[in-house]
Scaffold this motif. Structure first.
Motif, mmCIF file in Angstrom:
data_model
loop_
_atom_site.group_PDB
_atom_site.id
_atom_site.type_symbol
_atom_site.label_atom_id
_atom_site.label_comp_id
_atom_site.label_asym_id
_atom_site.label_seq_id
_atom_site.Cartn_x
_atom_site.Cartn_y
_atom_site.Cartn_z
ATOM 1 N N ARG A 140 -48.430 -10.072 16.621
ATOM 2 C CA ARG A 140 -49.605 -9.230 16.848
ATOM 3 C C ARG A 140 -49.462 -8.409 18.121
ATOM 4 O O ARG A 140 -49.846 -7.231 18.159
ATOM 5 N N ILE A 141 -48.921 -9.024 19.165
ATOM 6 C CA ILE A 141 -48.734 -8.289 20.424
ATOM 7 C C ILE A 141 -47.769 -7.131 20.218
ATOM 8 O O ILE A 141 -48.035 -6.003 20.656
ATOM 9 N N TRP A 142 -46.661 -7.386 19.539
ATOM 10 C CA TRP A 142 -45.686 -6.314 19.366
ATOM 11 C C TRP A 142 -46.215 -5.213 18.446
ATOM 12 O O TRP A 142 -45.972 -4.028 18.675
ATOM 13 N N GLU A 143 -46.936 -5.592 17.408
ATOM 14 C CA GLU A 143 -47.483 -4.598 16.474
ATOM 15 C C GLU A 143 -48.400 -3.609 17.178
ATOM 16 O O GLU A 143 -48.511 -2.445 16.769
ATOM 17 N N ARG A 144 -49.069 -4.040 18.262
ATOM 18 C CA ARG A 144 -50.007 -3.175 18.977
ATOM 19 C C ARG A 144 -49.444 -2.636 20.289
ATOM 20 O O ARG A 144 -50.186 -2.070 21.095
ATOM 21 N N TYR A 145 -48.173 -2.822 20.495
ATOM 22 C CA TYR A 145 -47.552 -2.420 21.764
ATOM 23 C C TYR A 145 -47.832 -0.953 22.095
ATOM 24 O O TYR A 145 -48.171 -0.610 23.230
ATOM 25 N N ASP A 146 -47.695 -0.076 21.114
ATOM 26 C CA ASP A 146 -47.867 1.362 21.367
ATOM 27 C C ASP A 146 -49.281 1.727 21.796
ATOM 28 O O ASP A 146 -49.488 2.777 22.412
ATOM 29 N N ARG A 147 -50.257 0.888 21.488
ATOM 30 C CA ARG A 147 -51.648 1.197 21.826
ATOM 31 C C ARG A 147 -52.027 0.747 23.244
ATOM 32 O O ARG A 147 -53.126 1.044 23.704
ATOM 33 N N LEU A 148 -51.152 0.007 23.898
ATOM 34 C CA LEU A 148 -51.472 -0.559 25.203
ATOM 35 C C LEU A 148 -51.196 0.438 26.321
ATOM 36 O O LEU A 148 -50.329 1.307 26.198
ATOM 37 N N ASP A 149 -51.925 0.284 27.438
ATOM 38 C CA ASP A 149 -51.606 1.109 28.601
ATOM 39 C C ASP A 149 -50.398 0.511 29.316
ATOM 40 O O ASP A 149 -49.898 -0.557 28.955
ATOM 41 N N GLN A 150 -49.929 1.201 30.362
ATOM 42 C CA GLN A 150 -48.682 0.799 31.006
ATOM 43 C C GLN A 150 -48.773 -0.586 31.636
ATOM 44 O O GLN A 150 -47.807 -1.353 31.597
ATOM 45 N N GLN A 151 -49.920 -0.920 32.251
ATOM 46 C CA GLN A 151 -50.051 -2.229 32.878
ATOM 47 C C GLN A 151 -49.974 -3.350 31.840
ATOM 48 O O GLN A 151 -49.308 -4.370 32.069
ATOM 49 N N LYS A 152 -50.629 -3.173 30.713
ATOM 50 C CA LYS A 152 -50.574 -4.200 29.672
ATOM 51 C C LYS A 152 -49.179 -4.270 29.047
ATOM 52 O O LYS A 152 -48.679 -5.358 28.751
ATOM 53 N N LYS A 153 -48.562 -3.111 28.854
ATOM 54 C CA LYS A 153 -47.205 -3.103 28.311
ATOM 55 C C LYS A 153 -46.244 -3.868 29.205
ATOM 56 O O LYS A 153 -45.303 -4.508 28.723
ATOM 57 N N SER A 154 -46.472 -3.804 30.514
ATOM 58 C CA SER A 154 -45.549 -4.470 31.434
ATOM 59 C C SER A 154 -45.543 -5.986 31.245
ATOM 60 O O SER A 154 -44.566 -6.657 31.601
ATOM 61 N N GLU A 155 -46.621 -6.541 30.694
ATOM 62 C CA GLU A 155 -46.699 -7.982 30.464
ATOM 63 C C GLU A 155 -45.953 -8.413 29.205
ATOM 64 O O GLU A 155 -45.580 -9.587 29.066
ATOM 65 N N VAL A 156 -45.746 -7.489 28.282
ATOM 66 C CA VAL A 156 -45.272 -7.849 26.943
ATOM 67 C C VAL A 156 -43.921 -8.558 26.950
ATOM 68 O O VAL A 156 -43.767 -9.601 26.285
ATOM 69 N N PRO A 157 -42.880 -8.059 27.652
ATOM 70 C CA PRO A 157 -41.598 -8.778 27.602
ATOM 71 C C PRO A 157 -41.693 -10.238 28.001
ATOM 72 O O PRO A 157 -41.161 -11.118 27.304
ATOM 73 N N SER A 158 -42.372 -10.531 29.099
ATOM 74 C CA SER A 158 -42.488 -11.917 29.561
ATOM 75 C C SER A 158 -43.319 -12.761 28.604
ATOM 76 O O SER A 158 -43.007 -13.941 28.359
ATOM 77 N N LEU A 159 -44.389 -12.182 28.048
ATOM 78 C CA LEU A 159 -45.220 -12.931 27.105
ATOM 79 C C LEU A 159 -44.445 -13.256 25.836
ATOM 80 O O LEU A 159 -44.515 -14.377 25.320
ATOM 81 N N LEU A 160 -43.696 -12.289 25.315
ATOM 82 C CA LEU A 160 -42.903 -12.540 24.110
ATOM 83 C C LEU A 160 -41.847 -13.613 24.374
ATOM 84 O O LEU A 160 -41.580 -14.464 23.521
ATOM 85 N N ASN A 161 -41.243 -13.572 25.549
ATOM 86 C CA ASN A 161 -40.247 -14.581 25.899
ATOM 87 C C ASN A 161 -40.882 -15.967 25.982
ATOM 88 O O ASN A 161 -40.343 -16.944 25.453
ATOM 89 N N ALA A 162 -42.040 -16.057 26.632
ATOM 90 C CA ALA A 162 -42.730 -17.343 26.757
ATOM 91 C C ALA A 162 -43.164 -17.881 25.395
ATOM 92 O O ALA A 162 -43.174 -19.095 25.175
ATOM 93 N N LEU A 163 -43.511 -16.987 24.491
ATOM 94 C CA LEU A 163 -43.942 -17.389 23.151
ATOM 95 C C LEU A 163 -42.774 -17.790 22.254
ATOM 96 O O LEU A 163 -42.980 -18.278 21.150
ATOM 97 N N GLY A 164 -41.545 -17.570 22.731
ATOM 98 C CA GLY A 164 -40.378 -17.902 21.928
ATOM 99 C C GLY A 164 -40.186 -16.964 20.753
ATOM 100 O O GLY A 164 -39.717 -17.375 19.681
ATOM 101 N N ASP A 165 -40.531 -15.695 20.938
ATOM 102 C CA ASP A 165 -40.419 -14.694 19.869
ATOM 103 C C ASP A 165 -38.980 -14.641 19.357
ATOM 104 O O ASP A 165 -38.058 -14.329 20.114
ATOM 105 N N PRO A 166 -38.746 -14.932 18.072
ATOM 106 C CA PRO A 166 -37.373 -14.905 17.546
ATOM 107 C C PRO A 166 -36.763 -13.506 17.542
ATOM 108 O O PRO A 166 -35.537 -13.374 17.456
ATOM 109 N N ARG A 167 -37.592 -12.468 17.631
ATOM 110 C CA ARG A 167 -37.088 -11.090 17.655
ATOM 111 C C ARG A 167 -37.168 -10.494 19.067
ATOM 112 O O ARG A 167 -37.196 -9.280 19.243
#
Length: 251
Positions: A140-167
């Motif tokens: 869900r986070i990745w699907e909405r990545y394009d809609r996020l502002d820069q500050q929220k986008k900056s969190e995405v890599p670390s959050l996906l890593n913590a979630l164990g995202d297989p992709r």
């Protein structure tokens, strides 16, 4: 009968526990000195939460969930998330997902970005969800990545890593390929260094060659003021390559 008494005891304890949390702003550090080790020394609610967990275990789950949801202190919230993970509390998954989804909401209160206090809480929640699992929140986070502002986008890599995202690697390479914003690219490279796999090596090597000798240029992101610094990006890419290769040797 023993189970009933324990449940009644918890119901009696919870109001006192939350009274302690609610008095956080009223107390003084000197009054709370010596409650426990580390951060607990001047943080009675943090101490109270640990004692509740250690003495009550799963019986304390309602109070632990409430501490995560309504706790006035980020340290309390992060510890509560860790306890929910330790207890494998599947019933807490909707609450954890809802709190993590703050990063996706168009209108949300609080601060965002990897330097914010709230980010550290979201990171703890992401780790908890990964331990409890399964969850689709990474998708869900990745699907909405394009809609996020820069500050929220900056969190995405670390959050996906913590979630164990297989992709994870695939998504981080896409962030790099866009060349949208310098800090977003640096963040993606930092997470690749700690969580990327061999799929990234050929791409990163091509980028190192592409960025060789380049200086700076304007960012493509409308709300970014930092130019793309290819010298810094190349160094970060080389570091990521080295760390990924080291992991491959050890596996």
């Amino acid at each position: 009968m023993a189970k009933t008494r324990k449940s009644l005891w918890l119901l009696v304890l919870v109001p006192f526990f939350w009274h302690g949390l609610g008095s956080l702003a009223e107390g003084c550090p000197a009054c709370w000195a010596g409650y426990g080790p580390g951060d607990e020394r001047f943080n009675k609610p943090l101490y109270d939460l640990r004692i509740l967990y250690e003495t009550q275990g799963r019986t304390a789950l309602p109070a632990i969930r409430e501490a995560l949801k309504s706790g006035p202190d980020p340290l309390v919230q992060r510890r509560a998330a860790g306890y929910l993970a330790d207890l494998k509390d599947a019933d807490s998954v909707p609450l954890l997902e809802d709190m993590l989804s703050e990063v996706l909401k168009r209108v949300a209160f609080g601060s965002f970005g990897v330097r914010s206090f709230e980010f550290q809480t979201r990171l703890a929640i992401a780790h908890a969800l990964a331990k409890i699992g399964p969850t689709r929140i990474a998708d869900r986070i990745w699907e909405r990545y394009d809609r996020l502002d820069q500050q929220k986008k900056s969190e995405v890599p670390s959050l996906l890593n913590a979630l164990g995202d297989p992709r994870l690697t695939e998504h981080l390479l896409e962030i790099l390929d866009r060349c949208e914003d310098h800090q977003l690219m640096v963040g993606a490279l930092e997470v690749l260094a700690i969580g990327g796999n061999a799929q990234a090596l050929a791409f990163l090597r091509s980028k190192v060659a592409e960025w060789e000798g380049q200086g700076t240029e304007a960012s493509k992101a409308e709300d970014s003021t930092a130019p793309l610094d290819y010298f810094v990006l190349r160094l970060r890419a080389e570091q990521a390559i080295s760390q990924i290769e080291e992991r491959q040797k050890g596996s």
